[in-house]
Scaffold this motif. Structure first.
Motif, PDB file in Angstrom:
ATOM      1  N   UNK A   1       0.858  -1.188   0.000  1.00 37.07           N
ATOM      2  CA  UNK A   1       0.000   0.000   0.000  1.00 37.07           C
ATOM      3  C   UNK A   1       0.891   1.235   0.000  1.00 37.07           C
ATOM      4  N   UNK A   2       0.658   2.123  -0.951  1.00 38.04           N
ATOM      5  CA  UNK A   2       1.380   3.387  -1.017  1.00 38.04           C
ATOM      6  C   UNK A   2       0.507   4.458  -0.360  1.00 38.04           C
ATOM      7  N   UNK A   3       0.780   4.699   0.918  1.00 40.05           N
ATOM      8  CA  UNK A   3       0.008   5.704   1.647  1.00 40.05           C
ATOM      9  C   UNK A   3       0.522   7.089   1.287  1.00 40.05           C
ATOM     10  N   UNK A   4      -0.410   7.953   0.923  1.00 38.44           N
ATOM     11  CA  UNK A   4      -0.030   9.284   0.461  1.00 38.44           C
ATOM     12  C   UNK A   4      -0.244  10.283   1.595  1.00 38.44           C
ATOM     13  N   UNK A   5       0.845  10.627   2.260  1.00 37.74           N
ATOM     14  CA  UNK A   5       0.761  11.476   3.447  1.00 37.74           C
ATOM     15  C   UNK A   5       0.562  12.941   3.082  1.00 37.74           C
TER      16      UNK A   5
ATOM     17  N   UNK B   1       0.923  15.350  -0.658  1.00 35.95           N
ATOM     18  CA  UNK B   1       1.281  15.383  -2.072  1.00 35.95           C
ATOM     19  C   UNK B   1       0.989  16.756  -2.635  1.00 35.95           C
ATOM     20  N   UNK B   2       1.985  17.352  -3.279  1.00 37.81           N
ATOM     21  CA  UNK B   2       1.790  18.589  -4.041  1.00 37.81           C
ATOM     22  C   UNK B   2       2.754  18.587  -5.211  1.00 37.81           C
ATOM     23  N   UNK B   3       2.781  19.661  -5.954  1.00 40.97           N
ATOM     24  CA  UNK B   3       3.601  19.686  -7.168  1.00 40.97           C
ATOM     25  C   UNK B   3       5.095  19.639  -6.866  1.00 40.97           C
ATOM     26  N   UNK B   4       5.485  20.042  -5.643  1.00 42.43           N
ATOM     27  CA  UNK B   4       6.903  20.059  -5.282  1.00 42.43           C
ATOM     28  C   UNK B   4       7.391  18.744  -4.714  1.00 42.43           C
ATOM     29  N   UNK B   5       6.540  18.080  -3.929  1.00 48.65           N
ATOM     30  CA  UNK B   5       7.000  16.914  -3.190  1.00 48.65           C
ATOM     31  C   UNK B   5       5.852  15.963  -2.875  1.00 48.65           C
ATOM     32  N   UNK B   6       6.129  14.681  -3.037  1.00 47.78           N
ATOM     33  CA  UNK B   6       5.188  13.649  -2.583  1.00 47.78           C
ATOM     34  C   UNK B   6       5.826  12.910  -1.417  1.00 47.78           C
ATOM     35  N   UNK B   7       5.244  13.110  -0.244  1.00 48.39           N
ATOM     36  CA  UNK B   7       5.694  12.387   0.960  1.00 48.39           C
ATOM     37  C   UNK B   7       4.799  11.164   1.132  1.00 48.39           C
ATOM     38  N   UNK B   8       5.377   9.972   0.959  1.00 50.22           N
ATOM     39  CA  UNK B   8       4.620   8.734   0.946  1.00 50.22           C
ATOM     40  C   UNK B   8       5.170   7.769   1.988  1.00 50.22           C
ATOM     41  N   UNK B   9       4.374   6.752   2.293  1.00 52.66           N
ATOM     42  CA  UNK B   9       4.857   5.624   3.081  1.00 52.66           C
ATOM     43  C   UNK B   9       4.448   4.345   2.366  1.00 52.66           C
ATOM     44  N   UNK B  10       5.426   3.510   2.078  1.00 56.32           N
ATOM     45  CA  UNK B  10       5.128   2.196   1.506  1.00 56.32           C
ATOM     46  C   UNK B  10       4.904   1.221   2.655  1.00 56.32           C
ATOM     47  N   UNK B  11       3.711   0.666   2.727  1.00 59.75           N
ATOM     48  CA  UNK B  11       3.388  -0.334   3.750  1.00 59.75           C
ATOM     49  C   UNK B  11       3.443  -1.707   3.092  1.00 59.75           C
ATOM     50  N   UNK B  12       4.469  -2.467   3.443  1.00 59.53           N
ATOM     51  CA  UNK B  12       4.697  -3.772   2.834  1.00 59.53           C
ATOM     52  C   UNK B  12       4.260  -4.847   3.831  1.00 59.53           C
TER      53      UNK B  12
END
Length: 849
Positions: A205-209, A211-222
């Motif tokens: 699961x790619x949790x999207x904490x 997200x904007x045009x400059x930066x995507x801060x995500x967490x990959x839940x494996x």
């Protein structure tokens, strides 16, 4: 070594449990489709044959196959039997050993079969218990019936015993006011054997904490499962970048969280706002540099929220995508077939491409069907169609015992986890219409259900409702798909716990289902009166075209009250309402095929009135989803596209009324005509609006031009015309207002407006000239007429759609249209040939006095 799979889709046979003869079966499938394929039952969709197959759901059925296991799979440490879908009450046996009992169509079912599997001569057997025989005792035990308005128990020979609410099974299988009653049993999704050793990845699961045009801060839940202790590195890769984490895992299931950052990400946008870009994320469990387990998902990066801010009118209700307020345009989606496994990828593609071609950006997956196939959501991701996703509860009250709630919890977890990486899903909604139907806080409110219950029963029923929709489902969404909003019921004002909670047509918060037009026979003009913050349901019926009707009816059946026509009209008052409205606003059709055409025009005019009323109220109103996009069988219904995928007049009208820039006319005032320009695009609308009064003979009586400069993502009233000035000396029954918005490099946006009802227009027989040609846009037809030809309908020998259809053809203003074959609608490079084309207009269908 990753998971090794073997699909078990071959060599299936089936029979009624009481019979001796085994017959060939197709998996995935169901009893009905297998019996039909073998010629054991008549076509359920034809004539009145629905009644002839109601015996099927009263029997128990058995499916069986034999299989071998390849050495590589047999050698694995772990072996699991996996069913993606069993419909619905099923006992599964492997080599005569019972391995699981299923009771929920919407769940994934698994069983450890390592100790039971042989290399050869394995027998897999599934006993499907009758959903009717299973659930009638539950009704009797409860002691009173729960409301289930659309359960057609009488068609099934059960009288008033509505048992659909006890089964976690597609509600529409029990009938609806547009669909037949076919209560199926069978293996409706893939079945397979899965093997693995030491370690496997179950989910990513790619949790999207943020997200904007400059930066995507995500967490990959494996989600990693191991059978022995392991020290390893888990790696995530996407777009040429890598992120890693070193972990020590003990035997069991673990969720490993890995932070992921992407600079200047390409965002996922809905259709009309930008590219629906998607990234592929791959997870690997490493042993050294060798991957011993792998998993891959595709998702789009976007920020999404449902904005419900208080304002001077009440509270907003709109979706904000990547910081942009989006006006939602689309329809409600129902299952494409009564028999789910009959829906091919091509049929899904046709629906989603049709939505995109019709300028839609949202479909609502309605709660009386099923959680759609992966391909549906993949296509919505690809074409930029946002999805409002209902949980599968609709128009009924449900039990709240522990077993039922436990089943629902597992169902919700399975489906939220399966679908949560799809960027198209922007909302999870608890149910369809139950809050407003029960109306717990208004004694005489709702659909009259409460009067059948005493005070104690009411409180118990409502407590069970709240346990599912106010507690369980939002908890699952928050836990497994954080960041996606949950809405308890559609329609709803807000969760206030008092009478203010329940929606009605005049509420200025939440979403609205407005059915005054249609069910209450209110005039079309009331679409302008009852405009809420988000119109999530409203609709008007029509018949499919003659070619489609003839797939289920003979010539002798072509009468409004014939047995066959009534069998293919599931809304009790439907045919009467169509005729009643037609008598109010259209000319009398000359015969039944003409009635079919006129019903489509009637429906299209109703929906145009509604859609444009909603769009003119932007930003007060920020969504319009008509009922409904599609059909599950050939029928008179609210659909804009019939069961065979043929566009009705409504679909062409919707394409025009959903255009990202719309010129719209409000003619509800007696003495004036208001002209609006509404834009959903993110750049200015700059151009000239040509305003002409034109006689039905083509004579231009007045011609003016107005400069247009409308801000991005907004709408405004440009001017108000005084009717007495513009109609001075002209016959309103022979004159129209023509609007053309011209912008540099953009095709003209046109709109016609009439000053009297359609049945008062002085229509004359038209001589429509059709010529062929080609230019930079390809091969086209050019249509011209000597007098106004209203509602010009082009029908082609080949299956497909036209770039425009059901349009008004004005003398001196030729219309160029292209034919797009069904194949070319999906593959633009394919050359389309319509074959013979028939061109008619409204006057050809009118009974002339």
């Amino acid at each position: 070594m990753s998971i090794i799979q073997s699909k078990l889709l071959e060599n299936w046979t089936f029979k009624a449990c009481e019979d001796q003869e085994w017959m060939p079966a197709q998996v995935p499938g169901c009893v009905h489709t297998d019996l039909l394929r073998l010629g054991k039952i008549p076509d359920p969709f034809y004539g009145t044959n629905e009644r002839e197959v109601q015996w099927i759901d009263k029997k128990d059925w058995e499916y069986r196959t034999t299989f071998e296991v390849e050495d590589s799979l047999y050698a694995q440490e772990q072996l699991e039997l996996v069913f993606d879908g069993l419909d619905t009450y099923a006992d599964v046996y492997v080599n005569d050993n019972h391995v699981l009992s299923a009771d929920n169509m919407f769940r994934v079912w698994k069983a450890d079969v390592k100790a039971l599997i042989k290399k050869k001569d394995n027998v897999l057997r599934i006993h499907f218990r009758s959903p009717i025989q299973e659930d009638v005792p539950k009704l009797e035990k409860l002691g009173y019936a729960l409301p289930a308005t659309n359960d057609q128990s009488d068609v099934g020979g059960l009288g008033d015993k509505r048992v659909s609410i006890f089964a976690r099974k597609a509600p529409y299988h029990y009938g609806w006011d547009w669909g037949p009653r076919f209560v199926t049993s069978g293996i409706w999704r893939e079945v397979r054997l899965e093997g693995w050793t030491n370690v496997k990845i179950n989910d990513l699961f790619i949790r999207q904490n943020e997200v904007n045009t400059d930066l995507a801060e995500l967490t990959a839940l494996v989600e990693v499962e191991t059978s022995q202790p392991i020290d390893t590195v888990i790696r995530i890769g996407a777009d040429g970048q890598r992120w890693e984490k070193t972990v020590s895992l003990m035997p069991g299931s673990h969720t490993v969280e890995i932070p992921v950052s992407i600079q200047n990400p390409k965002l996922w946008w809905s259709r009309g706002l930008g590219e629906p870009h998607r990234y592929t994320f791959a997870a690997e469990v490493l042993q050294g540099e060798r991957a011993v387990a792998e998993y891959e998902v595709r998702t789009g990066l976007r920020s999404i929220r449902l904005v419900r801010d208080q304002d001077e009118a009440g509270a907003s209700f709109y979706f904000e995508l990547n910081g942009v307020a989006v006006f939602a345009k689309g329809a409600n989606h129902i299952p494409n077939d009564s028999f789910i496994t009959e829906v091919t990828r091509e049929r899904y593609l046709h629906e989603i491409v049709s939505a995109a071609q019709s300028n839609m950006n949202m479909l609502r997956v309605w709660g009386g069907g099923f959680y759609e196939e992966d391909v549906f959501y993949d296509l919505c991701d690809e074409y930029g169609i946002m999805v409002w996703q209902d949980f599968m509860f609709a128009c009924s009250m449900y039990p709240g015992d522990e077993a039922f709630l436990n089943s629902v919890r597992h169902e919700a977890i399975d489906n939220v986890k399966r679908l949560r990486n799809h960027p198209s899903i922007v909302l999870w909604c608890g149910n369809n219409e139950i809050d407003s139907a029960w109306a717990h806080y208004i004694e005489d409110g709702g659909w009259g259900w409460k009067k059948d219950y005493n005070a104690e029963q009411r409180e118990r029923i409502w407590a069970d409702y709240e346990a599912i929709f106010h507690d369980l489902l939002p908890e699952v969404v928050e836990a497994y798909a954080p960041g996606i909003d949950y809405w308890p019921s559609s329609p709803l004002v807000s969760l206030t716990g008092d009478e203010k909670q329940h929606a009605h047509p005049s509420t200025s918060e939440g979403d609205i289902h407005y059915w005054g037009v249609w069910h209450n026979v209110e005039p079309f003009e009331n679409y302008n009166v009852y405009v809420g913050r988000f119109m999530s349901e409203y609709g008007f019926q029509s018949f499919p075209e003659y070619k489609t009707v003839r797939t289920y009816a003979e010539e002798e059946d072509l009468a409004l009250e014939s047995e066959v026509m009534l069998a293919h009209q599931k809304n009790g008052a439907g045919n009467r309402l169509i005729k009643q409205y037609m008598d109010m606003v259209l000319h009398e059709p000359k015969d039944f095929p003409s009635f079919l055409y006129m019903s489509q025009v009637l429906q299209a005019e109703a929906m145009k009135t509604a859609i444009e009323a909603h769009r003119r109220r932007k930003p007060y109103c920020m969504g319009t989803l008509y009922w409904q996009m599609n059909d599950c069988w050939p029928v008179a219904s609210w659909a804009g596209m019939d069961y065979l995928g043929r566009w009705k007049a409504l679909q062409y009208y919707a394409k025009r009324s959903f255009n990202d820039v719309l010129v719209s006319v409000d003619g509800t005032q007696k003495d004036s005509t208001d002209i609006y320009v509404i834009s959903d695009q993110l750049n200015k609308v700059q151009g000239q609006l040509q305003i002409r009064m034109i006689g039905f003979d083509g004579m231009v009586h007045r011609n003016e031009t107005l400069d247009v400069n409308v801000a991005p993502n907004s709408g405004e009233k440009l001017l108000s015309l005084r009717n007495s000035d513009w109609l001075e000396g002209l016959d309103p029954a022979k004159t129209l207002l023509r609007l053309d918005l011209r912008q540099a490099g953009v095709p003209d946006i046109v709109q016609e407006h009439y000053f009297v009802a359609t049945n008062q227009l002085a229509l004359q027989p038209a001589n429509i000239k059709v010529s062929g040609g080609s230019d930079e846009d390809g091969v086209h037809l050019l249509l011209e007429s000597n007098v106004l030809a209203k509602q010009v309908w082009l029908s082609s020998e080949a299956e497909g759609v036209f770039s425009d259809n059901f349009f008004d053809l004005i003398p001196g203003l030729p219309v160029k249209v292209k034919f797009i074959s069904r194949e070319a609608l999906q593959l633009p490079d394919v050359i389309s040939n319509p074959g013979s084309v028939e061109v008619r207009s409204m006057v050809d269908f009118i009974r002339m006095v």
